[in-house]
Design a protein around this motif. Structure first.
Motif, PDB file in Angstrom:
ATOM      1  N   UNK A  39       0.834  -1.204   0.000  1.00 33.26           N
ATOM      2  CA  UNK A  39       0.000   0.000   0.000  1.00 33.26           C
ATOM      3  C   UNK A  39       0.868   1.254   0.000  1.00 33.26           C
ATOM      4  N   UNK A  40       1.923   1.260   0.813  1.00 35.19           N
ATOM      5  CA  UNK A  40       2.812   2.418   0.879  1.00 35.19           C
ATOM      6  C   UNK A  40       3.485   2.641  -0.468  1.00 35.19           C
ATOM      7  N   UNK A  41       3.985   1.577  -1.082  1.00 35.75           N
ATOM      8  CA  UNK A  41       4.633   1.701  -2.385  1.00 35.75           C
ATOM      9  C   UNK A  41       3.640   2.195  -3.421  1.00 35.75           C
ATOM     10  N   UNK A  42       2.439   1.651  -3.425  1.00 38.75           N
ATOM     11  CA  UNK A  42       1.416   2.074  -4.378  1.00 38.75           C
ATOM     12  C   UNK A  42       1.071   3.538  -4.196  1.00 38.75           C
ATOM     13  N   UNK A  43       0.901   3.972  -2.946  1.00 32.81           N
ATOM     14  CA  UNK A  43       0.575   5.372  -2.681  1.00 32.81           C
ATOM     15  C   UNK A  43       1.708   6.288  -3.102  1.00 32.81           C
ATOM     16  N   UNK A  44       2.951   5.873  -2.896  1.00 29.03           N
ATOM     17  CA  UNK A  44       4.084   6.698  -3.310  1.00 29.03           C
ATOM     18  C   UNK A  44       4.131   6.852  -4.823  1.00 29.03           C
ATOM     19  N   UNK A  45       3.823   5.796  -5.545  1.00 31.48           N
ATOM     20  CA  UNK A  45       3.805   5.866  -7.006  1.00 31.48           C
ATOM     21  C   UNK A  45       2.711   6.824  -7.461  1.00 31.48           C
ATOM     22  N   UNK A  46       1.530   6.710  -6.870  1.00 33.16           N
ATOM     23  CA  UNK A  46       0.424   7.595  -7.237  1.00 33.16           C
ATOM     24  C   UNK A  46       0.731   9.046  -6.875  1.00 33.16           C
ATOM     25  N   UNK A  47       1.308   9.259  -5.706  1.00 27.37           N
ATOM     26  CA  UNK A  47       1.653  10.618  -5.271  1.00 27.37           C
ATOM     27  C   UNK A  47       2.725  11.204  -6.186  1.00 27.37           C
ATOM     28  N   UNK A  48       3.708  10.407  -6.549  1.00 26.41           N
ATOM     29  CA  UNK A  48       4.757  10.896  -7.444  1.00 26.41           C
ATOM     30  C   UNK A  48       4.172  11.264  -8.805  1.00 26.41           C
ATOM     31  N   UNK A  49       3.262  10.445  -9.302  1.00 29.03           N
ATOM     32  CA  UNK A  49       2.588  10.756 -10.580  1.00 29.03           C
ATOM     33  C   UNK A  49       1.811  12.062 -10.452  1.00 29.03           C
ATOM     34  N   UNK A  50       1.093  12.221  -9.348  1.00 27.52           N
ATOM     35  CA  UNK A  50       0.317  13.446  -9.122  1.00 27.52           C
ATOM     36  C   UNK A  50       1.231  14.665  -9.054  1.00 27.52           C
ATOM     37  N   UNK A  51       2.366  14.531  -8.376  1.00 31.26           N
ATOM     38  CA  UNK A  51       3.335  15.634  -8.281  1.00 31.26           C
ATOM     39  C   UNK A  51       3.824  16.034  -9.667  1.00 31.26           C
ATOM     40  N   UNK A  52       4.159  15.040 -10.475  1.00 33.43           N
ATOM     41  CA  UNK A  52       4.636  15.322 -11.833  1.00 33.43           C
ATOM     42  C   UNK A  52       3.549  15.974 -12.682  1.00 33.43           C
ATOM     43  N   UNK A  53       2.317  15.505 -12.558  1.00 33.44           N
ATOM     44  CA  UNK A  53       1.209  16.116 -13.313  1.00 33.44           C
ATOM     45  C   UNK A  53       0.977  17.562 -12.874  1.00 33.44           C
ATOM     46  N   UNK A  54       1.080  17.814 -11.572  1.00 31.06           N
ATOM     47  CA  UNK A  54       0.903  19.183 -11.064  1.00 31.06           C
ATOM     48  C   UNK A  54       1.998  20.100 -11.602  1.00 31.06           C
ATOM     49  N   UNK A  55       3.239  19.632 -11.565  1.00 29.99           N
ATOM     50  CA  UNK A  55       4.351  20.436 -12.077  1.00 29.99           C
ATOM     51  C   UNK A  55       4.189  20.708 -13.570  1.00 29.99           C
ATOM     52  N   UNK A  56       3.803  19.687 -14.328  1.00 31.75           N
ATOM     53  CA  UNK A  56       3.610  19.849 -15.772  1.00 31.75           C
ATOM     54  C   UNK A  56       2.467  20.810 -16.077  1.00 31.75           C
ATOM     55  N   UNK A  57       1.418  20.773 -15.260  1.00 29.96           N
ATOM     56  CA  UNK A  57       0.302  21.713 -15.449  1.00 29.96           C
ATOM     57  C   UNK A  57       0.785  23.142 -15.235  1.00 29.96           C
ATOM     58  N   UNK A  58       1.629  23.345 -14.222  1.00 30.67           N
ATOM     59  CA  UNK A  58       2.185  24.686 -13.968  1.00 30.67           C
ATOM     60  C   UNK A  58       3.092  25.115 -15.106  1.00 30.67           C
ATOM     61  N   UNK A  59       3.887  24.199 -15.617  1.00 33.50           N
ATOM     62  CA  UNK A  59       4.769  24.524 -16.739  1.00 33.50           C
ATOM     63  C   UNK A  59       3.943  24.948 -17.956  1.00 33.50           C
ATOM     64  N   UNK A  60       2.881  24.217 -18.232  1.00 40.28           N
ATOM     65  CA  UNK A  60       2.010  24.565 -19.365  1.00 40.28           C
ATOM     66  C   UNK A  60       1.310  25.904 -19.146  1.00 40.28           C
ATOM     67  N   UNK A  61       0.829  26.135 -17.931  1.00 36.94           N
ATOM     68  CA  UNK A  61       0.102  27.376 -17.632  1.00 36.94           C
ATOM     69  C   UNK A  61       1.002  28.605 -17.685  1.00 36.94           C
TER      70      UNK A  61
END
Length: 134
Positions: A39-61
């Motif tokens: 569960x911890x590993x899965x959550x870290x993968x999802x959180x890391x993906x979310x972090x990258x998507x947030x950063x990419x959204x800021x880069x695009x904006x």
């Protein structure tokens, strides 16, 4: 000379191989421990993906990488990123950015990302006074 180097390499390699014992490096774990670890590993993968998507959204904006760089915490370990777990399957990231080569942050971005990858840019503009945020 090459023979001495090869011999030294083989001795070092065999010493390492003998010193590693898989039986002693894998302690017995309960099934609950394994579930929590997964569960911890899965959550870290999802959180890391979310972090990258947030950063990419800021880069695009903000005009792309030629015009904008997010703060370093948005490039490192996901657990060190400035985020809040909203408890409903979403994370909200609040972070700053600047022009490439600049040292002063000028932009604040707030992005909410859901586990299914839905992205909402909640705020993108001048850095606000921390007392006015939220």
């Amino acid at each position: 000379m090459k023979l001495n180097i090869r011999l030294a390499f083989l001795v070092a390699l065999s010493t390492l191989a003998v010193g590693v014992s898989p039986a002693s490096s894998n302690p017995v774990r309960s099934s609950q421990s394994q579930v929590n670890e997964i569960t911890v590993i899965s959550n870290n993968i999802e959180l890391n993906r979310a972090k990258n998507l947030a950063r990419q959204a800021a880069e695009n904006a903000n005009g792309g990488l030629g015009e904008y760089r997010a703060e370093a915490s948005m490039h490192g370990a996901s657990a060190e990123a400035p985020f809040v777990d909203n408890g409903d399957g979403t994370w909200t990231f609040t972070f700053q950015g600047h022009k490439p080569g600049a040292s002063v942050y000028t932009v604040e971005t707030v992005v909410t990302v859901s586990q299914n990858g839905r992205i909402t840019v909640d705020y993108n503009g001048r850095i606000r006074n921390s007392s006015n945020v939220r």
